[in-house]
Enzyme design. Structure first.
Site, PDB file in Angstrom:
ATOM      1  N   LYS A   3     -11.054 -11.647   9.229  1.00 60.25           N
ATOM      2  CA  LYS A   3      -9.954 -11.947  10.198  1.00 60.25           C
ATOM      3  C   LYS A   3      -9.152 -10.668  10.350  1.00 60.25           C
ATOM      4  O   LYS A   3      -8.765 -10.231   9.016  1.00 60.25           O
ATOM      5  CB  LYS A   3      -9.102 -13.293   9.991  1.00 60.25           C
TER       6      LYS A   3
ATOM      7  N   ARG B 150      -7.370   0.349 -11.551  1.00 60.68           N
ATOM      8  CA  ARG B 150      -6.804   1.976 -11.995  1.00 60.68           C
ATOM      9  C   ARG B 150      -5.427   1.782 -11.845  1.00 60.68           C
ATOM     10  O   ARG B 150      -4.763   1.417 -11.363  1.00 60.68           O
ATOM     11  CB  ARG B 150      -7.678   2.962 -11.434  1.00 60.68           C
TER      12      ARG B 150
END
Ligand code: ADP
Length: 451
Positions: free
Chosen positions: A200, A291
């Site tokens: 969506k 990360r």
């Protein structure tokens, strides 16, 4: 931990060298032939050349990096961001060579790196996700059925996507059928994997992400949010913390969801849970970055917590030395990404020699950059010259300080995004804290000289 190999370059490699030095840990830089003169190579305790100038020949060569780690006898590898930072195979190679990968386990990287698995994992943890296809879409017919079920508009995204590339929006069935094929061939070209999925399309959302820190003892905390809604082509240009949109109640709700999502991944280290937030304050999990992020300094300046040091300490097996209720957000911080690009010529990269370089300073200003006068920006890597961060007691102070610092920043010889940032900092909508991810489109229309 006594010695860390830094498997990266540019400003983040320098940032890691600095954190290591403050912790009394030796650093080993690995570098390509194009980066001999780079500051991280000059400032690290040791340096080893690992190959030719292209990334494929150096910073992406896992086996050479592991060999360098073994030769120099390091305890750990810090991957920075980009390159091998979210590569599960590389983390696994480190694990099997008994070299600590400073980050989560290879299995957590793989779980959260696959966007479909990540969404399923966090959904099971009770975190709201954007409605979409269950996995890759294989035909135009299936695309059309899925889009009709979800309701238009929808966004077609590459399964292997990253860096904002490979996304197409469709507002009706005709455009969907066309864009489906365009998206697939773009994804194939960019990532070598043509698989796409459908979501969506949230209208005018904000991109709000939570910084996470988790240790090996099971403690998982969030360090508040960053608002990264100022984006061009889905790539972040300016980030700030706290978000002008987020109330303490919303922060608490989103923070709890971010922690739940992280725990579901069995996670250790620093990470980021990205959300899209609509105008009603409803939020949806977008993805997890396993990360350190480019924009981590804004969180550091707001909370006073050094995230790179925390990553290294957690990787050494130390527990996080504070609790959630001890984290406070006493400042406001903004970061501008300064790129060697020409914003008046469609952001064309502008590598070359920096003839003159003068970085701003003074109270509340931080520059994370590997650049200096005479430095040659190689054409092989991303075009970031550095990050300018300004902070102060409130948003108004941070904006004024950033504006003044941008005016002081002198970089001659290459084109930069400084004039663009200066104009954004003057923009009334930005100043009023109204920017959503559509801000830059409207801004470009109002400022046609940048295009
Ligand atoms: P990437 O992995 O390439 O960075 P993301 O999924 O993180 O891609 O999305 C990057 C940006 O694209 C978001 O910050 C947002 O601006 C836009 N975007 C992605 N998905 C949607 C969506 N479903 N609705 C609206 N905008 C989206």
């Amino acid at each position: 931990m006594q010695k860390v190999l830094i498997a990266n370059r540019g400003e983040i490699a320098l940032r890691i060298v600095r954190a290591c030095r403050e912790l009394g840990i030796k650093s080993l830089a690995v570098y390509s032939e194009a980066d001999v003169e780079s500051l991280h190579v000059q400032l690290a305790d040791e340096a080893i050349c690992i190959g030719g100038p292209t990334s494929a020949d150096s910073y992406l060569k896992a086996d050479r990096i592991i060999s360098a780690a073994e030769i120099a006898d390091v305890d750990a590898i810090h991957p920075g961001y980009g390159f091998l930072a979210e590569n599960g195979d590389f983390a696994e190679q480190c694990e099997s060579c008994k070299i600590k990968f400073i980050g989560p386990s290879s299995s957590a990287i793989r779980k959260m790196g696959d966007k479909a698995v990540a969404k399923e994992t966090v959904r099971n943890a009770g975190v709201p996700i954007v409605d979409g296809s269950d996995g890759p879409i294989s035909s135009e017919e299936e695309a059309s059925e899925t889009a009709n079920r979800i309701g238009y508009p929808v966004i077609i995204k590459a399964v292997a996507g990253g860096g904002g590339r490979g996304m197409r929006v469709a507002h009706n069935d005709v455009s969907l059928r066309k864009e489906f094929h365009v998206a697939r061939s773009e994804a194939e070209k960019a990532f070598g994997n043509g698989d796409v999925y459908i979501e969506k399309y949230i209208q005018n959302p904000r991109h709000i992400e939570f910084q996470i820190l988790a240790d090996s003892k099971g403690k998982t905390l969030h360090l508040g949010e960053r608002d990264c809604s100022v984006q061009r082509r889905h790539q972040k240009l300016i980030e700030e913390a706290p978000s002008p949109f987020v109330s303490p109640e919303l922060r608490e709700k989103m923070g709890a969801a971010a922690i739940a999502a992280t725990q579901a991944a069995d996670y250790e280290g620093a990470g980021t849970i990205e959300f899209l937030v609509d105008e009603n304050g409803d939020f949806y999990f977008l993805e997890m970055n396993t990360r350190i992020q480019v924009e981590h300094p804004v969180t550091e300046e707001v909370t006073g917590i050094d995230l790179i040091k925390q990553q290294i300490m957690v990787a050494s097996g130390e527990p996080i030395g504070f609790d959630q209720d001890q984290i406070s957000y006493n400042y406001h911080a903004i970061e501008c990404r300064i790129n060697a690009e020409d914003p008046s010529k469609n952001f064309i990269p502008s590598p070359g020699c920096i003839d003159l370089y003068y970085a701003p300073g003074g109270h509340g200003v931080r520059v994370d950059s590997h650049a200096y006068g005479g430095y040659i920006i190689p054409p092989y890597y991303d075009s970031m010259i550095g990050k300018l961060i300004a902070y102060g007691k409130d948003r108004e102070t941070a904006i004024q300080r950033m504006y003044r610092a941008l005016q002081e920043y002198l970089i001659r010889g290459v084109k930069t995004t400084i004039p663009l940032h200066t104009a954004i900092l003057r923009d009334p909508d930005f100043r009023a804290g109204k920017a959503t991810t559509s801000f830059m489109n409207d801004f470009m229309e109002r400022n046609p000289k940048f295009d």
